[in-house]
Scaffold this active site. Structure first.
Site, short mmCIF file in Angstrom:
data_model
loop_
_atom_site.label_atom_id
_atom_site.label_comp_id
_atom_site.label_asym_id
_atom_site.label_seq_id
_atom_site.Cartn_x
_atom_site.Cartn_y
_atom_site.Cartn_z
N GLU A 9 10.17 93.02 90.33
CA GLU A 9 9.29 92.13 91.07
C GLU A 9 7.91 92.78 91.31
O GLU A 9 6.88 92.22 90.92
CB GLU A 9 9.94 91.75 92.41
CG GLU A 9 11.18 90.88 92.21
CD GLU A 9 12.15 90.88 93.39
OE1 GLU A 9 12.23 91.89 94.11
OE2 GLU A 9 12.86 89.87 93.57
N ASP A 42 33.98 72.86 80.93
CA ASP A 42 33.53 74.25 81.01
C ASP A 42 33.26 74.63 82.46
O ASP A 42 32.81 73.82 83.25
CB ASP A 42 32.21 74.44 80.25
CG ASP A 42 32.34 74.02 78.81
OD1 ASP A 42 33.40 74.30 78.24
OD2 ASP A 42 31.39 73.41 78.29
N ASP A 50 13.34 89.63 86.28
CA ASP A 50 14.00 88.97 87.40
C ASP A 50 14.12 87.52 86.91
O ASP A 50 13.15 86.76 86.93
CB ASP A 50 13.17 89.05 88.68
CG ASP A 50 13.90 88.39 89.85
OD1 ASP A 50 14.92 87.73 89.60
OD2 ASP A 50 13.43 88.52 90.99
N ASP A 100 21.03 81.05 88.66
CA ASP A 100 20.41 82.36 88.43
C ASP A 100 21.17 83.16 87.38
O ASP A 100 20.58 83.89 86.59
CB ASP A 100 20.20 83.17 89.72
CG ASP A 100 21.37 83.08 90.66
OD1 ASP A 100 22.37 82.45 90.32
OD2 ASP A 100 21.27 83.68 91.76
N GLU A 159 17.41 92.19 87.24
CA GLU A 159 17.77 92.25 88.66
C GLU A 159 19.22 91.82 88.87
O GLU A 159 19.86 92.22 89.82
CB GLU A 159 16.84 91.33 89.46
CG GLU A 159 16.81 91.70 90.92
CD GLU A 159 16.25 90.60 91.81
OE1 GLU A 159 15.03 90.55 91.96
OE2 GLU A 159 17.05 89.82 92.34
N GLU A 160 19.74 91.01 87.96
CA GLU A 160 21.10 90.49 88.11
C GLU A 160 22.18 91.44 87.61
O GLU A 160 23.35 91.18 87.79
CB GLU A 160 21.24 89.16 87.35
CG GLU A 160 20.41 88.02 87.91
CD GLU A 160 20.90 87.54 89.28
OE1 GLU A 160 22.05 87.83 89.64
OE2 GLU A 160 20.11 86.90 89.98
N LEU A 212 15.53 84.66 87.82
CA LEU A 212 15.24 83.52 88.70
C LEU A 212 14.97 84.05 90.10
O LEU A 212 15.89 84.23 90.90
CB LEU A 212 16.39 82.52 88.68
CG LEU A 212 15.97 81.07 88.84
CD1 LEU A 212 14.95 80.66 87.78
CD2 LEU A 212 17.16 80.14 88.75
P1 AHM Z 1 15.81 87.23 95.15
O1 AHM Z 1 15.35 88.04 93.98
O2 AHM Z 1 17.22 87.54 95.53
O3 AHM Z 1 15.55 85.78 94.98
O4 AHM Z 1 14.98 87.76 96.43
C1 AHM Z 1 13.62 87.92 96.33
C2 AHM Z 1 12.92 86.90 97.19
C3 AHM Z 1 11.44 86.83 96.92
O5 AHM Z 1 11.17 85.86 95.97
C4 AHM Z 1 10.89 86.46 98.26
O6 AHM Z 1 9.57 86.90 98.44
C5 AHM Z 1 11.82 87.13 99.21
O7 AHM Z 1 13.05 87.31 98.53
C6 AHM Z 1 12.09 86.33 100.45
O8 AHM Z 1 12.88 87.07 101.29
P2 AHM Z 1 13.13 86.64 102.81
O9 AHM Z 1 14.01 85.45 102.76
O10 AHM Z 1 13.78 87.84 103.43
O11 AHM Z 1 11.80 86.35 103.42
MG MG Z 2 13.93 88.45 92.90
#
Ligand code: AHM
Ligand code: MG
Length: 327
Positions: free
Chosen positions: A274, A63, A115, A69, A92-93, A117
């Site tokens: 978030e 597979d 969200d 994520d 979020e995805e 992951l």
């Molecule tokens: P994601 O949802 O794509 O994982 O991005 C969110 C994350 C948060 O968990 C975190 O606080 C932030 O992005 C960190 O961003 P940076 O790398 O710009 O500091």
């Molecule tokens: Mg996130």
């Protein structure tokens, strides 16, 4: 031996205390708990999956394997869809929301934002990641298809919010608007067990948390506040997984900031997936959450599913003090 209350028992007790509760909402919370266990199992094996040449590659049974994520996203959606008690999900995805409308099924009054992951850039290096969720009552009629407005509600309309932190242990923390309660996953029993009842955030804390690498593009107010923190000998902690950074802030006090930057002029973090759920949790635990204009996050109007905002969240006195500098 101490017998701890399981998440299921806790949810059912909460349901019994509410007159006229249909059980729909409790059922939804329980399904979120089950999805969390499934994701936890896979997150725990993330390193092994990589060794097996997965992540976009082909596994031993032939597979194609998804990125973690995407896997977490699919799992959450599948469990919520199969629960039969969720009207739809915005993730979020996914660019758009998913409507679970099925003519033959019972109608549900709840929608979920997730969200699946958060902090996923940390997975490959074995650093904590998390799942965030929020539950709203839908605005459109139950017999109809879902509309964007069912999801684009202010955070103050959330009926429940929570997160799962896949850390040194796995914890699920949630609120339905009264207290905030934390459950630690007991692998032997296969259940989340109540370990942190009625969590309260300290009024102040010694930690501040921000990606200081972007300091060149912070506003003068944010820079002044960061100088102040350094001058006060506060300790800087930044994991880069919002769930983990906010969980530490909830437990030990302090402040987490993600301001606007040149590359993210609206802020980076999403209001729906978030900022709102985590703001509800922090407020219910006695803390505060505002944007750089000192507007309460939970009062912000939400016009788009993937709208972003700046956020300053944490201990009430630390947030107030930060806003004196930020202005
Ligand atoms: P994601 O949802 O794509 O994982 O991005 C969110 C994350 C948060 O968990 C975190 O606080 C932030 O992005 C960190 O961003 P940076 O790398 O710009 O500091
Ligand atoms: Mg996130």
């Amino acid at each position: 031996m101490i017998r701890r209350t399981t998440l299921d028992e806790f949810i059912i007790t909460g349901q019994r205390s509410m007159q006229d509760a249909s059980g729909e909402f409790s059922g939804l919370l329980r399904h979120l708990g089950i999805a969390a266990k499934i994701i936890n199992r896979v997150v725990n094996k993330a390193g092994l999956l990589d060794i097996l040449g997965l992540d976009g590659g082909i596994n031993t049974t032939g597979d194609t394997v998804q990125k973690l994520d995407i896997y977490a996203n699919d799992m959450m959606i599948e469990y919520l869809r199969n629960s039969g008690i969720c009207a739809g999900v915005a993730s979020e995805e996914n660019e758009d929301f998913i409507d679970f409308y099925d003519r033959n099924l019972l109608r549900s009054s709840y929608v979920v934002v997730i969200d699946p992951l958060d902090g996923s850039s940390n997975i490959d290096v074995n650093i904590s990641v998390g799942t965030i969720f929020g539950i709203y009552k839908r605005l459109s009629h139950e017999d109809r298809r879902l509309e964007k407005r069912d999801f684009c509600q202010r955070g103050s309309e959330l009926v429940a919010a929570g997160y799962v932190l896949y850390g040194t242990s796995t914890m699920l923390v949630y609120t339905t608007g009264k207290s905030v309660n934390g459950f630690t996953y007991d692998r032997g029993v296969g259940e989340f067990c109540l370990s942190h009842p009625d969590m309260r955030i300290p009024e102040r804390g010694k930690y501040y948390s921000i990606n200081q690498g972007y300091s060149q593009s912070f506003s003068p107010g944010i820079s002044r506040y960061l100088d102040h923190c350094a001058g006060q000998n506060k300790a800087l902690r930044y994991i880069g997984s919002m769930v983990a950074d906010v969980h530490r802030t909830l437990c030990l006090g302090g402040i987490f900031l993600y301001p606007v930057t040149r590359s993210n002029p609206e802020g980076k973090l999403r209001i729906l997936y978030e900022c709102n759920p985590l703001s509800m949790l922090i407020e219910k635990a006695g803390g505060k959450s505002v944007n750089e204009n000192n507007e309460r996050i939970l009062d912000l109007e939400v016009n788009a599913l993937h709208q972003r905002c700046s956020i300053i969240i944490g201990s009430a006195k630390d947030v107030d003090e930060a806003m004196e500098f930020i202005g």
